[in-house]
Design a protein around this motif. Structure first.
Motif, mmCIF file in Angstrom:
data_model
loop_
_atom_site.group_PDB
_atom_site.id
_atom_site.type_symbol
_atom_site.label_atom_id
_atom_site.label_comp_id
_atom_site.label_asym_id
_atom_site.label_seq_id
_atom_site.Cartn_x
_atom_site.Cartn_y
_atom_site.Cartn_z
ATOM 1 N N VAL A 109 0.838 -1.269 0.092
ATOM 2 C CA VAL A 109 0.103 0.043 -0.030
ATOM 3 C C VAL A 109 0.831 1.378 0.007
ATOM 4 C CG1 VAL A 109 -1.621 1.378 1.195
ATOM 5 C CG2 VAL A 109 -1.865 -0.816 1.173
ATOM 6 N N THR A 110 0.673 2.253 -0.918
ATOM 7 C CA THR A 110 1.381 3.449 -1.027
ATOM 8 C C THR A 110 0.436 4.522 -0.344
ATOM 9 O OG1 THR A 110 2.573 2.509 -2.669
ATOM 10 C CG2 THR A 110 2.645 5.039 -2.400
ATOM 11 N N ILE A 111 1.089 5.366 0.756
ATOM 12 C CA ILE A 111 0.378 6.523 1.152
ATOM 13 C C ILE A 111 1.111 7.603 0.893
ATOM 14 C CG2 ILE A 111 -0.586 4.985 2.861
ATOM 15 C CD1 ILE A 111 1.439 6.559 4.747
ATOM 16 N N ALA A 112 0.396 8.888 0.907
ATOM 17 C CA ALA A 112 0.840 10.192 0.932
ATOM 18 C C ALA A 112 0.426 10.977 2.106
ATOM 19 C CB ALA A 112 0.403 10.831 -0.416
ATOM 20 N N TRP A 113 1.377 11.536 2.641
ATOM 21 C CA TRP A 113 1.258 12.306 3.931
ATOM 22 C C TRP A 113 1.736 13.630 3.989
ATOM 23 C CZ3 TRP A 113 4.680 11.895 8.828
ATOM 24 C CH2 TRP A 113 4.290 12.544 10.001
ATOM 25 N N SER A 114 0.964 14.639 4.682
ATOM 26 C CA SER A 114 1.392 15.864 4.601
ATOM 27 C C SER A 114 1.265 16.395 6.111
ATOM 28 C CB SER A 114 0.418 16.667 3.585
ATOM 29 O OG SER A 114 1.112 18.197 3.845
ATOM 30 N N LYS A 165 -2.963 15.949 6.319
ATOM 31 C CA LYS A 165 -3.721 15.099 5.047
ATOM 32 C C LYS A 165 -2.983 13.645 5.018
ATOM 33 C CE LYS A 165 -6.604 18.443 2.627
ATOM 34 N NZ LYS A 165 -6.694 18.770 1.009
ATOM 35 N N VAL A 166 -3.720 12.601 5.116
ATOM 36 C CA VAL A 166 -3.302 11.469 4.693
ATOM 37 C C VAL A 166 -4.055 10.788 3.665
ATOM 38 C CG1 VAL A 166 -2.798 8.876 5.394
ATOM 39 C CG2 VAL A 166 -2.302 10.880 6.838
ATOM 40 N N MET A 167 -3.422 10.347 2.289
ATOM 41 C CA MET A 167 -3.982 9.754 1.339
ATOM 42 C C MET A 167 -3.291 8.420 0.895
ATOM 43 S SD MET A 167 -4.675 13.296 -1.006
ATOM 44 C CE MET A 167 -5.885 12.848 -1.746
ATOM 45 N N VAL A 180 -3.295 5.427 16.023
ATOM 46 C CA VAL A 180 -4.501 6.420 15.660
ATOM 47 C C VAL A 180 -5.415 6.085 14.402
ATOM 48 C CG1 VAL A 180 -4.945 8.892 15.071
ATOM 49 C CG2 VAL A 180 -2.954 8.094 16.682
ATOM 50 N N ASP A 181 -6.773 5.980 14.571
ATOM 51 C CA ASP A 181 -7.513 5.288 13.605
ATOM 52 C C ASP A 181 -7.494 6.557 12.261
ATOM 53 O OD1 ASP A 181 -9.509 4.466 11.877
ATOM 54 O OD2 ASP A 181 -10.922 5.440 12.869
ATOM 55 N N LEU A 182 -7.276 5.988 10.929
ATOM 56 C CA LEU A 182 -7.288 6.984 10.135
ATOM 57 C C LEU A 182 -8.492 6.424 8.875
ATOM 58 C CD1 LEU A 182 -3.447 7.579 9.124
ATOM 59 C CD2 LEU A 182 -5.046 8.918 10.423
ATOM 60 N N GLY A 183 -9.276 5.568 9.360
ATOM 61 C CA GLY A 183 -10.483 5.211 8.357
ATOM 62 C C GLY A 183 -10.218 3.936 7.609
ATOM 63 N N VAL A 184 -11.352 3.568 7.107
ATOM 64 C CA VAL A 184 -11.202 2.231 6.344
ATOM 65 C C VAL A 184 -11.453 2.199 4.842
ATOM 66 C CG1 VAL A 184 -12.330 1.194 8.351
ATOM 67 C CG2 VAL A 184 -13.679 2.128 6.551
ATOM 68 N N PHE A 185 -10.805 1.211 4.193
ATOM 69 C CA PHE A 185 -11.209 1.304 2.547
ATOM 70 C C PHE A 185 -11.191 -0.200 2.247
ATOM 71 C CE2 PHE A 185 -6.641 0.767 3.782
ATOM 72 C CZ PHE A 185 -6.151 -0.042 2.673
ATOM 73 N N LYS A 244 -8.927 10.127 7.160
ATOM 74 C CA LYS A 244 -8.928 11.029 7.978
ATOM 75 C C LYS A 244 -7.666 11.848 8.473
ATOM 76 C CE LYS A 244 -12.436 8.024 10.622
ATOM 77 N NZ LYS A 244 -12.733 7.305 11.895
ATOM 78 N N THR A 245 -7.954 13.129 8.941
ATOM 79 C CA THR A 245 -6.889 14.022 9.122
ATOM 80 C C THR A 245 -6.174 13.390 10.413
ATOM 81 O OG1 THR A 245 -8.254 15.386 10.531
ATOM 82 C CG2 THR A 245 -7.928 15.934 8.200
#
Length: 276
Positions: free
Chosen positions: A184-189, A194-196, A224-229, A242-243
Motif C-alpha cells: 500500500v502506498t500512502i501520501a502524508w502531509s 492530510k493522509v491519502m 491512531v485510526d485513519l479510516g477504512v477502505f 482522516k486527518t
C-alpha cells in the motif's frame, strides 16, 4: 404494381371503411383485397386508424339525454294513438323528381383529406418519438460530460498532491500475515494534516463483505485510526483518509478489521507496515 399503388391512393379504401360506397364498389374493394395482400394490409391499417381516431375523439352524451329521448318517444306515441284512423285518405299530391346524378368528387375529396389527416398524425407521432430519443441522448451526453468533469477534477487533485512538496510518500510492505506481493502506498502531509492512499497501487487480497482494511498511524507508540477502505482493483483515484494532527509519526500500518473498522487494531491481522 403502379396500378395497385394508384388504387390504394385513390381514396376508395377509406370510403369503403366509412361505408360510403355503392354495392358495386364494395364488391370491387373486397375482390381486390382478396387478390392483393398489400391492399388487404392497407385496408386493415385504415380500419385500425379510424377506430383509434374515433376512440380518441369520442364524446360522452349528456346525462339527461336518455330521459329526453324516452320522453319524446312517449309523447310521439301518445300523439299517434290519438290520431283519427277513420279520417279520409289523403290525396296523393306528391310529385316525383328525377334523382340527381351522383357526384363522387366530394366523396373522394373527403376520403383523400381523411387519408392526409391520418398520415399527418402518424408523422407527428414519429416526430415525437424522435424528439424523445434525442432528449434521452442529450441527457446521456450531459451525464458523460459531468463524469468527465469529475474525472478531470480528480486527476487535477492527484497532480496537486504529486506537485506539493509538503507530501511525503511511503510504501507499506507486507508482514507475515499477508502475501509477499501485498503493498500500500500512502501520501502524508504533516503541514496540511492530510493522509491519502494511492488506490491504483493497492496490492492487497480482496476483502469480503464483512471486512474492510483499516489504516493506522502509530504516534508515540499508540495507534491512531485513519479510516477504512476496500481493496477494489478497479479504483484508480487517491482516497483521502482522516486527518492526523501529529507532526511526526512512528509508522503507518494496515489491518484487516470487521466492516466499519475497530477502535483498536487487531495485531494478528496486520497486513502491511511502513516507517519513515
Amino acid at each position: 404494381m403502379e396500378d395497385i399503388k394508384a388504387y390504394i391512393e385513390s381514396g376508395i379504401l377509406e370510403l369503403y371503411v366509412l361505408g360510403d360506397v355503392s354495392p358495386e364498389e364494395k364488391l370491387q374493394v373486397e375482390t381486390m383485397a382478396s387478390k392483393h395482400p398489400s391492399i388487404k394490409a392497407e385496408l386493415d391499417e385504415i380500419e385500425l386508424s379510424m377506430e383509434m381516431y374515433a376512440e380518441h375523439n369520442a364524446v360522452e352524451p349528456a346525462e339527461n339525454l336518455k330521459s329526453r329521448v324516452l320522453n319524446s318517444i312517449l309523447t310521439n306515441f301518445s300523439d299517434d294513438y290519438n290520431f283519427d284512423t277513420k279520417a279520409a285518405p289523403a290525396i296523393d299530391n306528391v310529385v316525383a323528381f328525377t334523382a340527381p346524378k351522383t357526384n363522387n368528387f366530394y366523396k373522394y375529396a373527403f376520403a383523400a383529406c381523411l387519408a392526409l389527416l391520418i398520415a399527418s398524425g402518424i408523422a407527428l407521432m414519429n416526430l415525437y418519438n424522435k424528439l424523445q430519443e434525442s432528449t434521452t441522448q442529450l441527457a446521456a451526453l450531459q451525464v458523460d460530460k459531468q463524469h468527465f468533469a469529475n474525472r478531470v477534477n480528480l486527476v487535477e487533485g492527484e497532480l496537486s498532491v504529486l506537485r506539493d512538496p509538503s507530501f511525503k510518500f511511503l510504501k507499506l510492505n507486507p508482514t507475515v500475515h499477508a502475501p509477499a506481493t501485498a503493498a500500500v502506498t500512502i501520501a502524508w502531509s504533516p503541514v496540511k494534516k492530510k493522509v491519502m492512499i494511492d488506490m491504483a497501487n493497492v496490492k492487497m487480497p480482496a476483502n469480503d463483505k464483512d471486512h474492510q482494511y483499516q489504516l493506522w498511524a502509530i504516534v508515540a507508540g499508540k495507534p491512531v485510526d485513519l479510516g477504512v477502505f476496500d481493496a477494489n482493483p478497479d479504483s484508480t483515484d487517491m482516497k483521502e483518509m482522516k486527518t492526523i494532527a501529529a507532526v511526526k509519526t512512528d509508522a503507518f500500518a494496515v489491518t484487516l478489521e470487521p466492516r466499519g473498522g475497530s477502535v483498536n487494531p487487531t495485531m494478528d491481522q496486520m497486513m502491511v507496515l511502513g516507517k519513515f
